[in-house]
Write an enzyme that holds these catalytic residues in place. Structure first.
Site, short mmCIF file in Angstrom:
data_model
loop_
_atom_site.label_atom_id
_atom_site.label_comp_id
_atom_site.label_asym_id
_atom_site.label_seq_id
_atom_site.Cartn_x
_atom_site.Cartn_y
_atom_site.Cartn_z
N ARG A 1 0.80 -1.22 0.00
CA ARG A 1 0.00 0.00 0.00
C ARG A 1 0.84 1.28 0.00
O ARG A 1 0.34 2.37 -0.24
CB ARG A 1 -0.95 0.00 1.21
CG ARG A 1 -2.14 -0.92 1.01
CD ARG A 1 -2.87 -1.18 2.30
NE ARG A 1 -2.17 -2.12 3.16
CZ ARG A 1 -2.54 -2.43 4.40
NH1 ARG A 1 -3.60 -1.86 4.94
NH2 ARG A 1 -1.86 -3.32 5.10
N ASP B 1 6.78 -1.74 11.51
CA ASP B 1 6.11 -0.55 10.95
C ASP B 1 5.31 0.23 11.98
O ASP B 1 4.36 0.92 11.65
CB ASP B 1 5.22 -0.98 9.78
CG ASP B 1 4.10 -1.92 10.22
OD1 ASP B 1 4.07 -2.30 11.41
OD2 ASP B 1 3.25 -2.27 9.38
N ASN C 1 37.14 41.68 6.50
CA ASN C 1 35.85 42.00 5.90
C ASN C 1 35.90 41.72 4.40
O ASN C 1 36.81 42.18 3.71
CB ASN C 1 35.51 43.47 6.12
CG ASN C 1 34.06 43.75 5.76
OD1 ASN C 1 33.15 43.52 6.54
ND2 ASN C 1 33.85 44.25 4.55
N ALA D 1 30.96 43.39 -0.58
CA ALA D 1 29.79 42.84 -1.28
C ALA D 1 30.18 42.30 -2.66
O ALA D 1 31.04 42.86 -3.33
CB ALA D 1 28.74 43.92 -1.43
N TYR E 1 37.39 27.43 -9.01
CA TYR E 1 37.30 26.29 -9.94
C TYR E 1 37.83 26.70 -11.30
O TYR E 1 37.34 27.66 -11.91
CB TYR E 1 35.82 25.89 -10.04
CG TYR E 1 35.54 24.64 -10.83
CD1 TYR E 1 36.31 23.49 -10.66
CD2 TYR E 1 34.47 24.60 -11.73
CE1 TYR E 1 36.03 22.34 -11.38
CE2 TYR E 1 34.19 23.45 -12.45
CZ TYR E 1 34.96 22.32 -12.27
OH TYR E 1 34.69 21.19 -12.98
C1 UD1 Z 1 -1.49 -8.19 12.15
C2 UD1 Z 1 -2.22 -9.09 13.13
C3 UD1 Z 1 -3.48 -8.36 13.62
C4 UD1 Z 1 -3.10 -7.05 14.25
C5 UD1 Z 1 -2.26 -6.21 13.28
C6 UD1 Z 1 -1.70 -5.01 14.02
C7 UD1 Z 1 -1.77 -11.39 12.39
C8 UD1 Z 1 -2.33 -12.57 11.71
N1 UD1 Z 1 -2.58 -10.33 12.49
O1 UD1 Z 1 -2.33 -7.98 11.06
O2 UD1 Z 1 -4.16 -9.15 14.58
O3 UD1 Z 1 -4.25 -6.32 14.64
O4 UD1 Z 1 -1.14 -6.97 12.79
O5 UD1 Z 1 -1.07 -4.13 13.13
O6 UD1 Z 1 -0.66 -11.41 12.85
N2 UD1 Z 1 5.07 -10.08 8.22
C9 UD1 Z 1 6.14 -10.90 7.95
N3 UD1 Z 1 5.93 -12.07 7.30
C10 UD1 Z 1 4.70 -12.47 6.92
C11 UD1 Z 1 3.60 -11.63 7.20
C12 UD1 Z 1 3.81 -10.45 7.86
O7 UD1 Z 1 7.28 -10.57 8.30
O8 UD1 Z 1 4.60 -13.56 6.34
C13 UD1 Z 1 5.29 -8.84 8.93
C14 UD1 Z 1 4.89 -7.61 8.13
O9 UD1 Z 1 5.99 -7.10 7.38
C15 UD1 Z 1 4.47 -6.65 9.23
C16 UD1 Z 1 3.95 -7.55 10.33
O10 UD1 Z 1 4.49 -8.83 10.08
O11 UD1 Z 1 5.58 -5.90 9.73
C17 UD1 Z 1 2.42 -7.61 10.38
O12 UD1 Z 1 1.95 -8.15 9.16
P1 UD1 Z 1 0.68 -7.57 8.41
O13 UD1 Z 1 0.50 -8.32 7.16
O14 UD1 Z 1 0.76 -6.09 8.36
O15 UD1 Z 1 -0.46 -8.03 9.43
P2 UD1 Z 1 -1.85 -7.33 9.65
O16 UD1 Z 1 -2.80 -7.79 8.62
O17 UD1 Z 1 -1.66 -5.88 9.81
MG MG Z 2 -0.13 -4.40 9.26
#
Ligand code: UD1
Ligand code: MG
Length: 481
Positions: free
Chosen positions: A24, A114, A385, A388, A395
């Site tokens: 996004r 994040d 000084n 102006a 260069y």
């Molecule tokens: C997740 C939670 C949700 C919570 C929300 C808070 C789960 C299933 N859900 O949802 O309950 O309210 O965060 O923001 O955990 N990531 C990985 N590998 C993966 C998937 C995700 O490293 O395979 C990382 C993403 O980069 C991110 C974090 O995990 O930093 C959360 O993943 P994201 O897909 O944003 O989960 P949400 O749908 O926001």
């Molecule tokens: Mg998220």
């Protein structure tokens, strides 16, 4: 209830999930490397976590992992990474992290990369809530819980499970307490229960959130503890990036105001997390202080200044200036409309005035470049000084050359100082000179054609013109006859 879990709250490991695509954001840059207030989103999380004194910190990388790993190696060399090739869910990511970390006992803190507004206290709160339990999750009550996992509690208000928005029933969707994505687990129980995760959900992913439900269903206790809505804000798109920036900006400004900094209009002041200010600094409107800048007590900055990697010493005054990599001495004056580039050093009481650009130049104590000049690759002595419209001609089209100007020198207006050049102490140059040779101390250098007046040129060549009429009417013309 089984009594389980760690007794100390110092984490054995911190795991930061940062493998997601961040679709996004619509960016070629991985989401966690986008910046607010001088640090990447990931930096903010790691900085807050660093105060917990965890023995190990591991970041799960995936999308854009080369860029993320390169950044981590530079900015957080003690942090290790593990790669999640396919993003099969947050549970899958933590499984990979545990495999990479090896044997662990005690509390494990799981964070997302994040959430730049999360504080050390939020993390500590979650770790403290783990005491005697199998897991703890940080929650918040949101006016609009859309998209978040909902916290489901039982009749006695205890934690029961988390349901993802997409998997929730209509009545579960009405719940306003959400999962922040911050958890503390007992390492051993986490390892055992994560092995039991399925992909039996709408996204076909292994949800870390299901670990908490599994632990509960096996009779372990899980605590869910709330923090403020603001702190859990996750950045998924550019609007949320701006929202997070504005909140962080206000937090930082409030901290500096409480530390003795005056801000006439905090809404127009942006100070990077990395900058340092002292008490009795005054910031006027529309000021940004970024990078590794330091502003010392008594300095007044603004209006309209962008200072990056810049030091402004005690009682310096800087007005309408762009500065990058400069050191502004005690009581020095800069601006308005001044451009200081890397390697500029202004001595105490020195002045760089309106429409002056300086680069790699050292201006001595009380020396002045008051107006409309370019000073590049120069050393200028005390009390000198610069008139102006002087240009340091540094260069030759291929190389840069240095100019040394002694102390108490007077450079006449519109002097071209053609480097390399040495101007001795106390020397003068005549206005409009092009100086190509060294000037000995105490000399007056004149480097220009001598003026000649062609008498009555206008009367002969422009007869009857307004200029000719004016000349004829002028008494000095009559007198010159
Ligand atoms: C997740 C939670 C949700 C919570 C929300 C808070 C789960 C299933 N859900 O949802 O309950 O309210 O965060 O923001 O955990 N990531 C990985 N590998 C993966 C998937 C995700 O490293 O395979 C990382 C993403 O980069 C991110 C974090 O995990 O930093 C959360 O993943 P994201 O897909 O944003 O989960 P949400 O749908 O926001
Ligand atoms: Mg998220």
């Amino acid at each position: 209830m089984k009594s389980t879990g760690a007794q100390t709250s110092e984490p054995a490991a911190v795991i930061v999930l940062a493998a997601g695509a961040g679709t996004r954001m619509k960016s070629t840059k991985p989401k966690v490397l986008h910046e607010v207030l001088g640090l990447t989103l990931l930096d903010h999380v790691l900085h807050a976590a660093s105060d917990l004194n965890s023995k190990k910190t591991l970041v799960i990388v995936g999308h854009g992992r080369d860029q993320v790993q390169e950044h981590l190696a530079k900015a957080h060399p003690a942090v290790v990474t593990a790669v999640q090739d396919e993003q099969n869910g947050t549970g899958h990511a933590v499984k990979i992290a545990l495999d990479a970390l090896g044997e662990l006992t005690g509390p494990v803190l799981v964070l997302a990369g994040d959430t730049p507004l999360l504080t050390t206290s939020d993390m500590q709160l979650t770790l403290d809530a783990l005491a005697g339990k199998s897991a703890a999750v940080l929650t918040a009550h949101l006016a609009d819980a859309t998209g978040y996992g909902r916290i489901v509690r039982n009749a006695s208000n205890g934690f029961e499970k988390i349901v993802e928005h997409r998997d929730a029933t209509d009545s579960e969707l009405l719940l306003t307490e959400v999962n922040s994505g911050v958890y503390a687990f007992d390492a051993k129980l986490l390892r055992e229960s994560i092995a039991k995760l399925t992909t039996n959900n709408s996204q076909g992913e292994q949800y870390l959130t299901d670990v908490l439900g599994i632990l509960r269903s096996e009779g372990h206790e899980v605590s869910a503890i709330a923090t403020s809505e603001e702190n859990i804000l996750g950045v998924n798109d550019r609007r949320q990036l701006a929202d997070a920036g504005a909140i962080l900006r206000n937090r930082i400004n409030n901290e500096w105001m409480m530390a003795g900094v005056t801000m006439v209009d905090p809404n127009s002041v942006w100070i990077d997390r990395t900058a340092v200010l002292e008490s009795d600094v005054t910031l006027l409107t529309n000021v940004s202080i970024t990078g590794a800048s330091t502003i010392r007590g008594g300095a007044t900055i603004g209006p309209d200044c962008s200072l990056h990697d810049t030091v402004a010493d005690h009682c310096a005054t800087v007005i309408r200036t762009t500065s990058n990599g400069a050191v502004i001495g005690e009581g020095a004056n800069v601006g308005p409309y001044t451009y200081l580039r890397p390697g500029t050093v202004l001595g105490a009481g020195a002045k760089a005035g309106g429409f002056v650009e300086m680069k790699n130049a050292n201006l001595g104590v009380n020396a002045k470049v008051p107006h409309l000049s370019y000073v590049g690759d120069a050393t200028i002595g005390e009390g000198t000084n610069i008139g102006a419209a002087t240009v340091f001609v540094n260069y030759d089209g291929q190389e840069k050359h240095h100019t040394q100007v002694g102390s108490h020198v007077r450079i006449g207006s519109d002097t071209m100082l053609v480097a390399p050049l040495v101007i001795g102490d106390g020397a003068y140059t005549a206005a409009g000179s092009v100086i190509t040779e060294d000037v000995p101390a105490g000399s007056m250098a004149v480097g220009r054609a001598r003026q000649r007046n062609i008498v009555d040129w206008v009367l002969r060549r422009r007869p009857g013109s307004d200029s000719a009429k004016a000349a004829l009417a002028d008494s000095s013309h009559k007198n010159s006859k």
